[in-house]
Enzyme design. Structure first.
Site, PDB file in Angstrom:
ATOM      1  N   GLU A 224      31.790  35.199  31.159  1.00 40.89           N
ATOM      2  CA  GLU A 224      32.682  36.179  31.781  1.00 40.89           C
ATOM      3  C   GLU A 224      33.294  37.030  30.679  1.00 40.89           C
ATOM      4  OE1 GLU A 224      35.448  34.653  34.955  1.00 40.89           O
ATOM      5  OE2 GLU A 224      34.812  32.733  34.106  1.00 40.89           O
ATOM      6  N   LYS A 226      36.472  38.490  28.663  1.00 43.66           N
ATOM      7  CA  LYS A 226      37.845  38.061  28.363  1.00 43.66           C
ATOM      8  C   LYS A 226      38.728  39.299  28.498  1.00 43.66           C
ATOM      9  CE  LYS A 226      40.629  35.401  25.127  1.00 43.66           C
ATOM     10  NZ  LYS A 226      41.860  36.148  25.440  1.00 43.66           N
ATOM     11  N   ARG A 231      47.209  35.479  31.058  1.00 46.63           N
ATOM     12  CA  ARG A 231      46.743  34.459  31.980  1.00 46.63           C
ATOM     13  C   ARG A 231      47.881  34.037  32.905  1.00 46.63           C
ATOM     14  NH1 ARG A 231      43.309  30.053  30.673  1.00 46.63           N
ATOM     15  NH2 ARG A 231      42.642  29.025  32.610  1.00 46.63           N
ATOM     16  N   ARG A 246      50.914  31.090  31.440  1.00 47.76           N
ATOM     17  CA  ARG A 246      50.041  30.003  31.001  1.00 47.76           C
ATOM     18  C   ARG A 246      50.824  28.784  30.539  1.00 47.76           C
ATOM     19  NH1 ARG A 246      46.663  31.701  25.923  1.00 47.76           N
ATOM     20  NH2 ARG A 246      46.453  29.466  25.710  1.00 47.76           N
ATOM     21  N   GLU A 271      43.770  36.603  35.545  1.00 51.24           N
ATOM     22  CA  GLU A 271      44.307  37.442  34.474  1.00 51.24           C
ATOM     23  C   GLU A 271      45.163  38.545  35.087  1.00 51.24           C
ATOM     24  OE1 GLU A 271      44.144  38.080  30.122  1.00 51.24           O
ATOM     25  OE2 GLU A 271      43.467  36.473  31.459  1.00 51.24           O
ATOM     26  N   LYS A 393      36.268  30.720  23.972  1.00 52.58           N
ATOM     27  CA  LYS A 393      36.577  32.149  23.954  1.00 52.58           C
ATOM     28  C   LYS A 393      35.958  32.742  22.690  1.00 52.58           C
ATOM     29  CE  LYS A 393      41.216  31.139  22.134  1.00 52.58           C
ATOM     30  NZ  LYS A 393      42.678  31.307  22.355  1.00 52.58           N
TER      31      LYS A 393
END
Length: 527
Positions: A224, A226, A231, A246, A271, A393
């Site tokens: 996906e 970023k 978040r 987060r 997000e 990530k």
């Protein structure tokens, strides 16, 4: 207060994480309720005293100490609580130290006019360490190297619980957390918070280094983008609606437009972005909505909030976290298609066959104002924390600029005696008078302890002006700073700001004339 003061004093001088964990666990085991609950709230940042603010501390000290002496002392020490605790004149008293619960409950029950006398009485009864702990407590900035999660980990360690379990019940608890301690000590059942919109600890990713990318079996992963936002978790259950960061902070108040759109019974992970006409706005636009207690109609209109969804954790009463990523993704797509919640969409999966095609996509991410890629194992359940292996990530490479140090400020905690916070700028040509330095950012990290000592010495030797704990320095020291992106910013004299700047190298060798100019920053805004 005496055990709490001893704990804070020990924590600030304990360098290791495990050592801090041991100190807190011992304190929670040996300290009775409700003191330990209030200490936990202080360590997690959940205490707030409306009538006791830094201005009151300054006022009380100024009534007992020469203001000029206090000003010079504060400038040298760099920390209000530490300065006030050390300079407060000793007054012999027969009064015992107050219990932590006595302090908290008295301040919460006192009117604003009563707080100065309460505080002064306690300061007279305490020693320097006790005064420092008291002032740290009431001003809300402990800065002893303990995160909220580490404090909760210490509580979990009392009974061998998983910290994720503590975090999951956390938002259903109230001070002083007696049911929490009863549960971890085995004296009561786990607090029941399933019916409400409590926070469920997020699953986090590990950074993927370039050298490790080739070792991944890419067929096992899903990719996906970023996205360049923050978040969040949206929880709507039992008639309650909450939006969490987060770290579990409730940020619902800043996003009434999202709360209104949460007409569902589910917990989703995504997000937070500002979205206009389907396009993701720069992160600087999202910053206009963050950390606000209230928002205006104009702000809601100019900076429309949107959540791009990654995961579905709960659908009504069903906990989907034990399912594989692929299974949860299918459920997310089905749920989103059926419920169609407003102000949301799905983060698209990226078809990928090999690591080289991913490298190519990552290299082009900056052109689309995207931070990089996320790689998630297809078979991974949703696990709290940052487990090694399931999620990665893979951020794009940072941008860099050569900048000039303009101001230095004292740090906090172990750095309170050093100038460790640096404001830096680039050159801008003025119509009259030639080039001047204009600030574009501030950095607190990226240097070693040895480099800090050398910079601190340089700052002291090249100071041209003082503003409390801040020093202006003559232009002479160049930093190479790395950062994620550049954005227009009316708050900066330069008109620009850097996102997540950190010192990459200290260019002792580079003349300041060779530092970058404002045109270089402007050229990176769209990069």
């Amino acid at each position: 207060m005496k055990p709490f003061a001893a704990l804070l004093d020990a924590l600030i001088f304990m360098p290791s994480r495990n050592g801090k964990l041991r100190l807190m666990t011992e304190y929670f085991v040996t300290t009775p309720d409700p003191d330990r609950g209030y200490a936990l709230a202080a360590l997690t940042g959940d205490l707030n005293f409306r009538g006791a603010k830094p201005a009151l501390v300054r006022q009380l000290v100024a009534e007992r100490v020469d203001p000029e002496l206090f000003g010079w002392s504060y400038d040298f020490v760099g920390d209000l609580a530490e300065t006030a605790a050390l300079i407060w004149p000793e007054r012999p008293t027969n009064r015992d130290w107050p219990h932590l619960a006595e302090v908290v409950e008295a301040l919460n029950g006192a009117g604003r006019a009563e707080v100065p006398a309460l505080l002064a009485g306690w300061l007279d009864a305490l020693d320097a360490t006790g005064r420092w702990a008291l002032l740290k407590l009431i001003t809300g900035g402990l800065r002893v190297g303990v995160s909220a999660r580490l404090a909760k980990t210490a509580v979990a360690a009392i009974g061998g619980q998983d910290v994720a379990e503590v975090e999951e019940v956390w938002h259903g608890l109230t001070l002083p957390y007696e049911p929490l301690f009863a549960w971890v000590e085995g004296r009561a059942e786990r607090p029941n918070v399933a019916a409400g919109a409590g926070f469920r600890p997020l699953m986090l990713a590990n950074p993927l280094e370039e050298r490790d990318a080739d070792s991944l079996d890419i067929a096992l992963y899903r990719a996906e983008w970023k996205w360049d936002g923050i978040r969040v978790q949206m929880a709507a259950k039992g008639g309650e609606r909450r939006i969490y960061s987060r770290t579990g902070d409730d940020i619902s108040g800043a996003f009434p437009d999202l709360l209104e759109a949460m007409e569902f019974d589910a917990v989703v992970d995504g997000e937070l972005l500002v979205l206009r006409d389907g396009a993701v706005a720069p992160f600087n636009d999202l910053q206009q909505r963050l950390n606000r207690k209230s928002v205006t109609a104009k702000m809601l209109r100019d900076y429309p909030a949107h959540v791009r969804l990654y995961d579905l954790l709960f659908e009504e009463e069903e906990d989907l976290r034990p399912l594989s990523f692929d299974a949860r993704r299918l459920r997310l797509e089905q749920w989103h298609g059926r419920v169609a919640p407003k102000r949301t969409d799905l983060s698209p999966l990226i078809p990928v066959s090999d690591i080289e095609s991913l490298r190519h996509l990552r290299a082009g991410a900056r052109d689309q104002s995207i931070e990089g890629l996320m790689l998630k194992r297809a078979d991974s359940p949703y696990l709290a924390g940052r487990p090694k292996g399931p999620w990665f990530k893979w951020k794009r490479d940072p941008l860099t600029l050569d900048v000039v140090l303009m101001y230095a400020q004292r740090g906090h905690g172990k750095r309170s005696s050093f100038y460790s916070d640096y404001t830096f700028g680039v050159w801008r040509e003025e119509a009259a008078g030639g080039p001047i330095l204009v600030p574009v950012g501030k950095a607190y990290s990226g240097f070693t302890d040895e480099e800090l000592l050398r910079i601190d010495k340089w700052v002291r030797a090249h100071t041209t002006n003082r503003f409390g704990p801040v020093r202006e320095v003559e232009p002479g020291l160049v930093f190479e700073v790395a950062f994620d992106s550049a954005h227009p910013s009316p708050r900066h004299k330069s008109g620009y700001a850097l996102r997540f700047p950190r010192i990459h190298r200290i260019r002792w060798d580079k003349p300041i004339e060779e530092a970058d100019r404002i045109e270089a920053v402007a050229g990176l805004v769209a990069v």
